[in-house]
Scaffold this active site. Structure first.
Site, short mmCIF file in Angstrom:
data_model
loop_
_atom_site.label_atom_id
_atom_site.label_comp_id
_atom_site.label_asym_id
_atom_site.label_seq_id
_atom_site.Cartn_x
_atom_site.Cartn_y
_atom_site.Cartn_z
N ALA A 42 28.31 32.23 35.39
CA ALA A 42 27.68 31.74 36.63
C ALA A 42 28.48 30.61 37.29
O ALA A 42 27.94 29.85 38.07
CB ALA A 42 26.26 31.29 36.36
N SER A 43 29.77 30.55 37.01
CA SER A 43 30.57 29.49 37.66
C SER A 43 30.85 29.84 39.11
O SER A 43 31.21 28.99 39.91
CB SER A 43 31.88 29.30 36.89
OG SER A 43 32.58 30.52 36.80
N ARG A 44 30.70 31.12 39.46
CA ARG A 44 30.99 31.56 40.84
C ARG A 44 30.29 32.90 41.11
O ARG A 44 29.62 33.45 40.21
CB ARG A 44 32.50 31.70 41.06
CG ARG A 44 33.16 32.64 40.08
CD ARG A 44 34.67 32.45 40.07
NE ARG A 44 35.27 33.14 38.93
CZ ARG A 44 35.68 34.40 38.95
NH1 ARG A 44 35.56 35.12 40.04
NH2 ARG A 44 36.20 34.94 37.88
N ASP B 181 33.09 33.25 25.80
CA ASP B 181 33.48 34.59 26.23
C ASP B 181 32.31 35.53 25.91
O ASP B 181 31.95 35.70 24.73
CB ASP B 181 34.75 35.01 25.47
CG ASP B 181 35.24 36.39 25.87
OD1 ASP B 181 34.46 37.15 26.50
OD2 ASP B 181 36.38 36.71 25.54
N ASN C 134 25.07 38.65 33.62
CA ASN C 134 25.81 38.84 34.87
C ASN C 134 27.31 39.00 34.68
O ASN C 134 27.97 39.64 35.50
CB ASN C 134 25.52 37.63 35.78
CG ASN C 134 26.49 37.57 36.95
OD1 ASN C 134 26.32 38.28 37.94
ND2 ASN C 134 27.53 36.72 36.84
N TYR D 223 34.55 51.01 34.35
CA TYR D 223 33.51 50.15 34.95
C TYR D 223 32.19 50.93 35.07
O TYR D 223 31.12 50.42 34.69
CB TYR D 223 34.00 49.69 36.32
CG TYR D 223 33.10 48.71 37.03
CD1 TYR D 223 33.05 47.37 36.66
CD2 TYR D 223 32.31 49.13 38.11
CE1 TYR D 223 32.22 46.46 37.33
CE2 TYR D 223 31.49 48.23 38.78
CZ TYR D 223 31.45 46.91 38.39
OH TYR D 223 30.63 46.01 39.05
N ALA E 13 31.20 53.53 33.40
CA ALA E 13 30.63 53.79 32.07
C ALA E 13 29.93 52.55 31.54
O ALA E 13 28.83 52.63 30.97
CB ALA E 13 31.74 54.23 31.11
N ILE F 108 28.90 43.80 47.33
CA ILE F 108 28.52 42.40 47.55
C ILE F 108 29.80 41.58 47.77
O ILE F 108 30.78 41.73 47.03
CB ILE F 108 27.74 41.84 46.33
CG1 ILE F 108 26.59 42.79 45.91
CG2 ILE F 108 27.22 40.44 46.63
CD1 ILE F 108 25.47 42.97 46.89
P1 NAP Z 1 33.16 37.58 40.24
O1 NAP Z 1 33.06 36.81 41.51
O2 NAP Z 1 34.46 38.10 39.78
O3 NAP Z 1 32.52 36.66 39.07
C1 NAP Z 1 32.48 37.13 37.77
C2 NAP Z 1 31.78 36.12 36.90
O4 NAP Z 1 31.80 36.62 35.55
C3 NAP Z 1 32.47 34.77 36.91
O5 NAP Z 1 31.52 33.74 36.89
C4 NAP Z 1 33.25 34.80 35.60
O6 NAP Z 1 33.38 33.49 35.06
C5 NAP Z 1 32.34 35.63 34.71
N1 NAP Z 1 33.06 36.23 33.60
C6 NAP Z 1 34.06 37.15 33.66
N2 NAP Z 1 34.46 37.46 32.42
C7 NAP Z 1 33.67 36.74 31.57
C8 NAP Z 1 33.58 36.63 30.17
N3 NAP Z 1 34.37 37.33 29.36
N4 NAP Z 1 32.66 35.79 29.64
C9 NAP Z 1 31.85 35.06 30.43
N5 NAP Z 1 31.88 35.11 31.77
C10 NAP Z 1 32.80 35.94 32.32
O7 NAP Z 1 32.18 38.82 40.24
P2 NAP Z 1 30.79 39.07 40.97
O8 NAP Z 1 31.08 39.93 42.12
O9 NAP Z 1 30.06 37.80 41.16
O10 NAP Z 1 30.08 39.99 39.88
C11 NAP Z 1 29.02 39.53 39.06
C12 NAP Z 1 28.38 40.74 38.39
O11 NAP Z 1 27.88 41.62 39.41
C13 NAP Z 1 29.34 41.57 37.55
O12 NAP Z 1 28.69 42.06 36.41
C14 NAP Z 1 29.70 42.72 38.48
O13 NAP Z 1 30.10 43.86 37.78
C15 NAP Z 1 28.39 42.91 39.20
N6 NAP Z 1 28.50 43.62 40.46
C16 NAP Z 1 29.23 43.09 41.49
C17 NAP Z 1 29.32 43.80 42.69
C18 NAP Z 1 30.08 43.28 43.88
O14 NAP Z 1 30.19 44.03 44.87
N7 NAP Z 1 30.60 42.08 43.88
C19 NAP Z 1 28.69 45.04 42.81
C20 NAP Z 1 27.97 45.54 41.75
C21 NAP Z 1 27.88 44.82 40.58
P3 NAP Z 1 34.80 32.85 34.71
O15 NAP Z 1 35.64 32.95 35.92
O16 NAP Z 1 34.48 31.47 34.30
O17 NAP Z 1 35.32 33.67 33.59
#
Ligand code: NAP
Length: 248
Positions: A13-15, A64, A91, A156, A158, A189
């Protein structure tokens, strides 16, 4: 303040969407613990400060999500610090897109471990706390791609389909103890994850969306607040699409 006094844990949840969910749930009065895995500590501190502005308790853990032991430690520390756990939001997620012909084993493993195994890790680590309390809401972030599939995203898709099967199963296992488990399946999103796409490709997506815009992280966060709160107390085992009608 629908979540006043509720203790929330969100992975990643950092971003992005995770941060928006953290802010929305803090605004509703929830105490927020969140994990991160990257090295951008400035982002972590900015998120913490924004959450504290709501007057709630805040804790962050470097963990992680794909690491079983690290996740157990983070959940244990969070439960000790806050004195319980009411809402778990899974998330954390990554993409390593490629056509199957070119997809490496490493890209398959990374995506399945961060996106799917992570959900097992957190639920496994928190289940005894939920059972003891005889209440809890688990919210797992999947994707519409986990329902429809998508060329170039076999790993992804799967992982996201796996989240749906996992969630429906634990909803059946845990319902009698008043522990609910639901899935949010976002569409397109606007976050760093989708910023990687070419602008022309982003435009193509928007044209396919009936509401004719990309979703915002806050759109997903509003759904998470609903599932976290008692407003959804008779809803479990469901998949809610937050996709502007993309997949109908
Ligand atoms: P994002 O901006 O890339 O952010 C991903 C988040 O996951 C970051 O806070 C990151 O933190 C964290 N993260 C990644 N690897 C990690 C790990 N190994 N352990 C702990 N934290 C980890 O992605 P987002 O778009 O916000 O996506 C969030 C979720 O929504 C994901 O599950 C994604 O698959 C899902 N989703 C997104 C979309 C879209 O269109 N954006 C659509 C459908 C589903 P760090 O940087 O600190 O590692």
């Amino acid at each position: 303040m629908q979540l006043k006094g509720k203790k929330v844990l969100i992975t990643g949840a950092s971003r992005g969407i995770g941060k928006a969910i953290a802010l929305k749930l803090a605004e509703a009065g929830g105490d927020i613990a969140f994990t991160y895995c990257g090295t951008d500590l400035e982002a972590v501190h900015t998120t913490e400060a924004a959450l504290r502005a709501f007057g709630v308790r805040v804790k962050s853990f470097h963990a992680d999500a794909s690491d079983f032991q690290a996740t157990h430690k983070a959940v244990e520390d969070m439960v000790e610090a806050f004195g319980g756990l009411d809402v778990l939001v899974n998330n954390a997620g990554i993409t390593r897109d490629n056509l199957l012909l070119r997809m490496s084993e490493a890209d398959w493993d990374a995506v399945l471990n961060v996106n799917l195994k992570s959900v097992f890790n957190t639920v496994k680590a928190s289940i005894k706390t939920f059972l003891k309390q005889r209440s809890g809401s688990i919210i797992n972030i999947s994707s519409v791609v986990g329902i429809s599939g998508h060329a170039g995203q076999a790993n992804y898709a799967a992982s996201k389909a796996g989240i749906i099967g996992f969630t429906k199963s634990i909803a059946l296992e845990l319902g009698s103890r008043k522990i609910r488990a639901n899935v949010i399946a976002p569409g397109f999103i606007a976050t760093a994850m989708t910023d990687q796409l070419e602008p022309s490709l982003q435009q193509e997506w928007i044209e396919k969306i009936p509401l004719k815009r990309t979703g915002l992280p806050e759109d997903v966060a509003s759904c998470a607040l609903f599932l976290a709160s008692d407003a959804s107390s008779y809803i479990t085992g469901q998949v809610i699409q937050v996709d502007g009608g993309l997949l109908t």
